[in-house]
Design a protein around this motif. Structure first.
Motif, short mmCIF file in Angstrom:
data_model
loop_
_atom_site.label_atom_id
_atom_site.label_comp_id
_atom_site.label_asym_id
_atom_site.label_seq_id
_atom_site.Cartn_x
_atom_site.Cartn_y
_atom_site.Cartn_z
N ALA A 87 11.36 0.06 -12.08
CA ALA A 87 10.03 -0.55 -12.18
C ALA A 87 9.35 -0.60 -10.83
CB ALA A 87 10.14 -1.95 -12.78
N ASN A 88 10.08 -0.96 -9.79
CA ASN A 88 9.48 -1.01 -8.45
C ASN A 88 9.11 0.38 -7.95
OD1 ASN A 88 9.38 -3.78 -7.92
ND2 ASN A 88 11.54 -3.85 -7.35
N ALA A 89 9.93 1.39 -8.26
CA ALA A 89 9.57 2.76 -7.89
C ALA A 89 8.31 3.19 -8.62
CB ALA A 89 10.73 3.70 -8.21
N LEU A 90 8.17 2.77 -9.88
CA LEU A 90 6.97 3.10 -10.64
C LEU A 90 5.74 2.41 -10.07
CD1 LEU A 90 5.84 4.60 -13.10
CD2 LEU A 90 6.37 2.58 -14.48
N VAL A 91 5.90 1.16 -9.66
CA VAL A 91 4.79 0.42 -9.04
C VAL A 91 4.32 1.13 -7.78
CG1 VAL A 91 4.21 -1.69 -7.79
CG2 VAL A 91 5.32 -1.83 -10.02
N LEU A 92 5.28 1.56 -6.93
CA LEU A 92 4.92 2.28 -5.70
C LEU A 92 4.15 3.56 -6.03
CD1 LEU A 92 7.13 2.69 -2.59
CD2 LEU A 92 6.05 4.70 -3.56
N GLY A 124 7.64 -6.51 -6.26
CA GLY A 124 6.67 -5.58 -6.83
C GLY A 124 5.42 -5.47 -6.00
N LEU A 125 4.93 -6.60 -5.49
CA LEU A 125 3.74 -6.57 -4.64
C LEU A 125 4.01 -5.84 -3.33
CD1 LEU A 125 2.40 -10.22 -5.18
CD2 LEU A 125 1.38 -8.08 -6.03
N PHE A 126 5.20 -6.03 -2.77
CA PHE A 126 5.56 -5.35 -1.53
C PHE A 126 5.57 -3.83 -1.76
CE2 PHE A 126 8.19 -3.81 1.91
CZ PHE A 126 7.89 -4.66 2.96
N MET A 127 6.18 -3.39 -2.88
CA MET A 127 6.21 -1.96 -3.18
C MET A 127 4.80 -1.41 -3.42
SD MET A 127 9.28 -0.86 -2.97
CE MET A 127 9.74 -2.09 -1.75
N ALA A 128 3.95 -2.21 -4.07
CA ALA A 128 2.57 -1.76 -4.28
C ALA A 128 1.87 -1.56 -2.95
CB ALA A 128 1.82 -2.79 -5.14
N LEU A 177 3.30 -0.80 -0.11
CA LEU A 177 3.83 0.41 0.52
C LEU A 177 3.22 1.66 -0.10
CD1 LEU A 177 7.65 -0.28 1.06
CD2 LEU A 177 5.76 -0.50 2.68
N GLY A 178 2.88 1.60 -1.39
CA GLY A 178 2.22 2.73 -2.02
C GLY A 178 0.87 3.04 -1.40
N LEU A 179 0.20 2.02 -0.84
CA LEU A 179 -1.06 2.23 -0.14
C LEU A 179 -0.86 2.66 1.30
CD1 LEU A 179 -3.07 -0.89 -1.39
CD2 LEU A 179 -3.02 1.41 -2.37
N VAL A 180 0.30 2.35 1.85
CA VAL A 180 0.56 2.64 3.26
C VAL A 180 1.11 4.05 3.47
CG1 VAL A 180 2.02 2.01 5.24
CG2 VAL A 180 0.89 0.22 3.89
N SER A 181 2.03 4.47 2.60
CA SER A 181 2.81 5.69 2.85
C SER A 181 1.93 6.92 3.03
CB SER A 181 3.79 5.90 1.69
OG SER A 181 4.53 7.08 1.88
N ALA A 182 1.05 7.19 2.05
CA ALA A 182 0.23 8.41 2.13
C ALA A 182 -0.72 8.37 3.31
CB ALA A 182 -0.54 8.59 0.82
N ASN A 183 -1.29 7.20 3.58
CA ASN A 183 -2.25 7.10 4.69
C ASN A 183 -1.55 7.23 6.04
OD1 ASN A 183 -4.65 6.65 3.11
ND2 ASN A 183 -3.80 4.66 2.61
#
Length: 413
Positions: free
Chosen positions: A269-274, A327-331, A333-339
């Motif tokens: 679930a956390n991987a999906l959130v990211l 979950g919020l932390f992974m979300a 990171l999803g905004l941080v990684s690509a940028n």
């Protein structure tokens, strides 16, 4: 085709990314988490079969991470010298052979050696795709969108890997996991051979212009303080995710009593959130610059981490708030990684793109391994310790982004 160089001030037209190419590149990058996560459920069985302590089996994972950290700079330099396709195919061939070696290993020492070789081959599947993306898109915003779209494919690997490994174990022994990895590598090798052209830097320099040596290329990159700071942002943030990966089983299973099936569901679930957050990021960078998204996401991730630290201290048995915070932390990171990747990889001359990609990948796995070693050396791991490690990494990434922003010239668009 002859590998060539781009003269200072010359520009190469970006060639674009087709959906098929995105799927291929994302699948290649996905080999790294797949080879890490898929065999984790087999650790107890492997220890029994190889007559080795579980700590020695865990050492095979450390060997893989070390190989991933050590090999990426070398592949980056090969990409800048030989082009993208040939080093990628050589790396996939090594990954395939090493996977078969892992499948027939008779001792944990032999397995560790094969895992190291497997990583040295597999890291080509990280460096080359990122370099190819840098070849084909132009500008930080376009790069961030491309990296976000890649995450839609890459994110499937950590979601599926534990369940896939468990399914293989239900059909055969742990050795079957490595046979499956070899089959997947063979399929990827054929796909690269048939579907990827040998894209190399374009020559605009006068005839006889000497090729820059490795030390000169290093100097060119690292003298750019904006790059030196940008290349830290993504790996530091990813180190926070490695802290979560390394400690979450102790926290969620050991401290909170989740079953292995429940833990796998939370992990997926956390991987999906990211992954979903990275797709949101692809839309955000259409309106705001990647630096602006980072300026909002990094402090938010750090604050979430601080909240998890407080929760671990004052309400250590509160499971649902912990899951929400993770979950919020992974979300975030999803905004941080690509940028973060976009800042590090955009704007380089072609003869430096491979090295920039390799350096970023090496830092990512080296910092992740360092965080894992620090957690192991610290002894007892609970929710607050995990959260402290995650928060420290997020805060360090935020500091690097702030320092780079102070050096950046004013945006013109």
């Amino acid at each position: 085709m002859r590998t060539t160089l781009l003269a200072p001030g010359a520009h190469e037209a970006p060639r674009g990314l087709t959906p098929g190419l995105l799927v291929l590149l994302g699948s290649l990058i996905g080999f790294a988490p797949l080879a890490i996560d898929m065999y984790l459920p087999a650790f107890p069985t492997m220890a029994q079969d190889l007559h080795a302590p579980e700590s020695a089996v865990q050492g095979t994972l450390a060997a893989y991470l070390a190989g991933m950290a050590a090999g990426q700079i070398a592949y980056g330099q090969l990409a800048d010298r030989w082009g993208r396709r040939l080093p990628l195919m050589l790396g996939l061939a090594l990954f395939l052979l090493a996977s078969l070696g892992c499948a027939q290993a008779a001792s944990v020492g032999e397995l560790t050696a094969w895992r190291l070789l497997q990583a040295l081959g597999g890291c080509a599947g990280v460096v080359m795709p990122l370099t190819i993306v840098a070849d084909r898109v132009q500008g930080e915003a376009e790069m961030a969108r491309a990296m976000s779209r890649l995450m839609a494919v890459i994110g499937l690997a950590p979601v599926a890997a534990p369940s896939l490994g468990t399914a293989v174990l239900g059909l055969t022994s742990w050795r079957g996991i490595f046979v499956l990895l070899a089959v997947l590598a063979a399929a990827a090798l054929v796909a690269v051979w048939r579907g990827l052209d040998d894209h190399r830097p374009v020559h605009h320099a006068p005839a006889g212009t000497p090729r820059p040596g490795p030390l000169q290329a290093w100097g060119t990159l690292l003298r750019d303080r904006r790059f030196a700071l940008a290349v830290l942002v993504g790996p530091l943030a990813s180190a926070g995710m490695f802290a979560y990966i390394g400690a979450s089983a102790f926290v969620l299973i050991g401290q909170h009593g989740l079953s292995t099936g429940q833990f796998s569901a939370v992990f997926a679930a956390n991987a999906l959130v990211l992954t979903l957050a990275s797709q949101v990021n692809a839309q955000l960078v259409r309106r705001w610059r990647p630096t602006q998204v980072l300026a909002a996401a990094l402090p938010a991730v750090t604050l979430v981490g601080l909240g998890l630290v407080g929760l671990g201290w004052w309400a250590p048995q509160a499971l649902w708030p912990l899951l929400l915070g993770l979950g919020l932390f992974m979300a975030g990171l999803g905004l941080v990684s690509a940028n973060g990747s976009a800042l590090a990889l955009s704007g380089h001359a072609p003869q430096h793109r491979g090295l920039a990609s390799g350096l970023m990948g090496t830092l990512q796995f080296a910092l992740g391994a360092a965080v894992g070693a620090a957690l192991e050396a610290g002894g007892h791991v609970d929710a607050s310790v995990m959260a402290l490690a995650m928060t420290g990494c997020a805060a360090a990434a935020w500091a690097a982004a702030l320092a780079r922003q102070r050096l950046a010239p004013p945006a013109t668009a």
